[in-house]
Design a protein around this motif. Structure first.
Motif, PDB file in Angstrom:
ATOM      1  N   VAL A 167      -3.236  13.356  59.445  1.00 12.27           N
ATOM      2  CA  VAL A 167      -2.456  13.766  60.613  1.00 12.27           C
ATOM      3  C   VAL A 167      -1.578  14.951  60.220  1.00 12.27           C
ATOM      4  O   VAL A 167      -0.980  14.963  59.151  1.00 12.27           O
ATOM      5  CB  VAL A 167      -1.580  12.604  61.127  1.00 12.27           C
ATOM      6  CG1 VAL A 167      -0.680  13.056  62.267  1.00 12.27           C
ATOM      7  CG2 VAL A 167      -2.435  11.426  61.569  1.00 12.27           C
ATOM      8  N   ILE A 168      -1.501  15.927  61.107  1.00  7.52           N
ATOM      9  CA  ILE A 168      -0.638  17.089  60.908  1.00  7.52           C
ATOM     10  C   ILE A 168       0.293  17.150  62.113  1.00  7.52           C
ATOM     11  O   ILE A 168      -0.165  17.212  63.252  1.00  7.52           O
ATOM     12  CB  ILE A 168      -1.453  18.407  60.814  1.00  7.52           C
ATOM     13  CG1 ILE A 168      -2.462  18.345  59.673  1.00  7.52           C
ATOM     14  CG2 ILE A 168      -0.526  19.591  60.604  1.00  7.52           C
ATOM     15  CD1 ILE A 168      -3.847  17.976  60.104  1.00  7.52           C
ATOM     16  N   VAL A 169       1.595  17.098  61.847  1.00  2.00           N
ATOM     17  CA  VAL A 169       2.577  17.189  62.927  1.00  2.00           C
ATOM     18  C   VAL A 169       3.447  18.413  62.699  1.00  2.00           C
ATOM     19  O   VAL A 169       3.699  18.807  61.560  1.00  2.00           O
ATOM     20  CB  VAL A 169       3.460  15.922  63.051  1.00  2.00           C
ATOM     21  CG1 VAL A 169       2.628  14.708  63.394  1.00  2.00           C
ATOM     22  CG2 VAL A 169       4.264  15.682  61.797  1.00  2.00           C
ATOM     23  N   ALA A 170       3.919  18.991  63.781  1.00  2.00           N
ATOM     24  CA  ALA A 170       4.808  20.142  63.685  1.00  2.00           C
ATOM     25  C   ALA A 170       6.148  19.694  63.113  1.00  2.00           C
ATOM     26  O   ALA A 170       6.636  18.603  63.421  1.00  2.00           O
ATOM     27  CB  ALA A 170       5.008  20.766  65.066  1.00  2.00           C
ATOM     28  N   SER A 171       6.735  20.538  62.297  1.00  2.00           N
ATOM     29  CA  SER A 171       8.033  20.209  61.695  1.00  2.00           C
ATOM     30  C   SER A 171       9.130  20.128  62.750  1.00  2.00           C
ATOM     31  O   SER A 171      10.159  19.494  62.521  1.00  2.00           O
ATOM     32  CB  SER A 171       8.396  21.239  60.627  1.00  2.00           C
ATOM     33  OG  SER A 171       8.399  22.539  61.178  1.00  2.00           O
ATOM     34  N   ASP A 172       8.896  20.726  63.916  1.00  7.52           N
ATOM     35  CA  ASP A 172       9.882  20.684  65.002  1.00  7.52           C
ATOM     36  C   ASP A 172       9.477  19.716  66.129  1.00  7.52           C
ATOM     37  O   ASP A 172       9.927  19.852  67.257  1.00  7.52           O
ATOM     38  CB  ASP A 172      10.129  22.088  65.548  1.00  7.52           C
ATOM     39  CG  ASP A 172       8.848  22.824  65.934  1.00  7.52           C
ATOM     40  OD1 ASP A 172       7.754  22.343  65.599  1.00  7.52           O
ATOM     41  OD2 ASP A 172       8.952  23.897  66.560  1.00  7.52           O
ATOM     42  N   LEU A 173       8.664  18.720  65.792  1.00  7.10           N
ATOM     43  CA  LEU A 173       8.254  17.705  66.766  1.00  7.10           C
ATOM     44  C   LEU A 173       9.458  16.843  67.142  1.00  7.10           C
ATOM     45  O   LEU A 173      10.294  16.526  66.286  1.00  7.10           O
ATOM     46  CB  LEU A 173       7.152  16.824  66.161  1.00  7.10           C
ATOM     47  CG  LEU A 173       6.569  15.721  67.029  1.00  7.10           C
ATOM     48  CD1 LEU A 173       5.847  16.310  68.238  1.00  7.10           C
ATOM     49  CD2 LEU A 173       5.598  14.869  66.224  1.00  7.10           C
ATOM     50  N   GLN A 174       9.532  16.447  68.412  1.00  2.00           N
ATOM     51  CA  GLN A 174      10.625  15.591  68.862  1.00  2.00           C
ATOM     52  C   GLN A 174      10.614  14.272  68.100  1.00  2.00           C
ATOM     53  O   GLN A 174       9.561  13.717  67.786  1.00  2.00           O
ATOM     54  CB  GLN A 174      10.505  15.308  70.358  1.00  2.00           C
ATOM     55  CG  GLN A 174      10.718  16.516  71.221  1.00  2.00           C
ATOM     56  CD  GLN A 174      10.557  16.186  72.696  1.00  2.00           C
ATOM     57  OE1 GLN A 174      10.127  15.102  73.065  1.00  2.00           O
ATOM     58  NE2 GLN A 174      10.893  17.131  73.544  1.00  2.00           N
ATOM     59  N   ARG A 232      -0.137  22.766  70.776  1.00  2.00           N
ATOM     60  CA  ARG A 232      -0.111  21.367  70.348  1.00  2.00           C
ATOM     61  C   ARG A 232       0.845  21.205  69.171  1.00  2.00           C
ATOM     62  O   ARG A 232       0.970  22.098  68.344  1.00  2.00           O
ATOM     63  CB  ARG A 232      -1.491  20.897  69.916  1.00  2.00           C
ATOM     64  CG  ARG A 232      -2.541  20.926  70.987  1.00  2.00           C
ATOM     65  CD  ARG A 232      -2.312  19.807  72.007  1.00  2.00           C
ATOM     66  NE  ARG A 232      -3.450  19.669  72.890  1.00  2.00           N
ATOM     67  CZ  ARG A 232      -3.583  20.316  74.034  1.00  2.00           C
ATOM     68  NH1 ARG A 232      -2.675  21.166  74.420  1.00  2.00           N
ATOM     69  NH2 ARG A 232      -4.634  20.132  74.795  1.00  2.00           N
ATOM     70  N   LYS A 233       1.462  20.026  69.098  1.00  2.00           N
ATOM     71  CA  LYS A 233       2.364  19.737  67.985  1.00  2.00           C
ATOM     72  C   LYS A 233       1.855  18.598  67.114  1.00  2.00           C
ATOM     73  O   LYS A 233       2.399  18.340  66.060  1.00  2.00           O
ATOM     74  CB  LYS A 233       3.754  19.388  68.518  1.00  2.00           C
ATOM     75  CG  LYS A 233       4.448  20.567  69.184  1.00  2.00           C
ATOM     76  CD  LYS A 233       5.858  20.225  69.573  1.00  2.00           C
ATOM     77  CE  LYS A 233       6.514  21.453  70.199  1.00  2.00           C
ATOM     78  NZ  LYS A 233       7.937  21.244  70.405  1.00  2.00           N
ATOM     79  N   VAL A 234       0.814  17.917  67.581  1.00  2.25           N
ATOM     80  CA  VAL A 234       0.229  16.809  66.819  1.00  2.25           C
ATOM     81  C   VAL A 234      -1.269  17.043  66.729  1.00  2.25           C
ATOM     82  O   VAL A 234      -1.952  17.172  67.740  1.00  2.25           O
ATOM     83  CB  VAL A 234       0.526  15.450  67.491  1.00  2.25           C
ATOM     84  CG1 VAL A 234      -0.084  14.311  66.691  1.00  2.25           C
ATOM     85  CG2 VAL A 234       2.026  15.236  67.657  1.00  2.25           C
ATOM     86  N   LEU A 235      -1.772  17.095  65.495  1.00  7.70           N
ATOM     87  CA  LEU A 235      -3.192  17.324  65.231  1.00  7.70           C
ATOM     88  C   LEU A 235      -3.685  16.253  64.273  1.00  7.70           C
ATOM     89  O   LEU A 235      -2.907  15.671  63.526  1.00  7.70           O
ATOM     90  CB  LEU A 235      -3.408  18.694  64.570  1.00  7.70           C
ATOM     91  CG  LEU A 235      -2.689  19.905  65.120  1.00  7.70           C
ATOM     92  CD1 LEU A 235      -2.868  21.085  64.185  1.00  7.70           C
ATOM     93  CD2 LEU A 235      -3.209  20.244  66.498  1.00  7.70           C
ATOM     94  N   ALA A 236      -4.997  16.033  64.257  1.00  5.23           N
ATOM     95  CA  ALA A 236      -5.563  15.092  63.293  1.00  5.23           C
ATOM     96  C   ALA A 236      -6.973  15.528  62.920  1.00  5.23           C
ATOM     97  O   ALA A 236      -7.766  15.909  63.780  1.00  5.23           O
ATOM     98  CB  ALA A 236      -5.592  13.683  63.871  1.00  5.23           C
TER      99      ALA A 236
END
Length: 103
Positions: free
Chosen positions: A39-46, A81-85
């Motif tokens: 999983v890859i999430v943005a560092s600025d994800l809520q 997108r802010k969440v990738l997998a």
């Protein structure tokens, strides 16, 4: 080319290969079905969204990477997108290898 750029290029390649899923709910569903390898999430994800993804990833025993901003991820995959997998083990291993060299 720096490793950071190589990682982002790898995400773009995975997108074109159909080995990347995007969006919080889609990724959480993929984790539940054991289809997600990384999983890859943005560092600025809520914070709320991050907690949901972290819970699902922990339950599925899948690692999370949060080294990139949403802007960088958007540029890499061509979608906001802010969440990738990653759904492919080969891409996940290549990503881990690049990150281990430093980004």
């Amino acid at each position: 080319m720096q490793n950071r750029d190589k990682v982002l290029n790898l995400l773009g390649l995975a997108t074109r290969a159909g080995k990347l899923i995007t969006g919080t709910e889609t990724v959480i569903m993929g984790l539940g079905k054991k289809k997600v390898k990384k999983v890859i999430v943005a560092s600025d994800l809520q914070h709320h969204s991050l907690e949901k993804v972290q819970r699902a990833a922990k339950k599925a025993n899948v690692g999370i990477i949060d080294l990139f901003t949403s802007q960088e991820l958007q540029h890499a995959v061509g979608k906001e997108r802010k969440v990738l997998a990653l759904t492919d083990q080969g891409f996940a291993k290549a990503l881990d290898k690049l990150i281990s060299k430093g980004v």
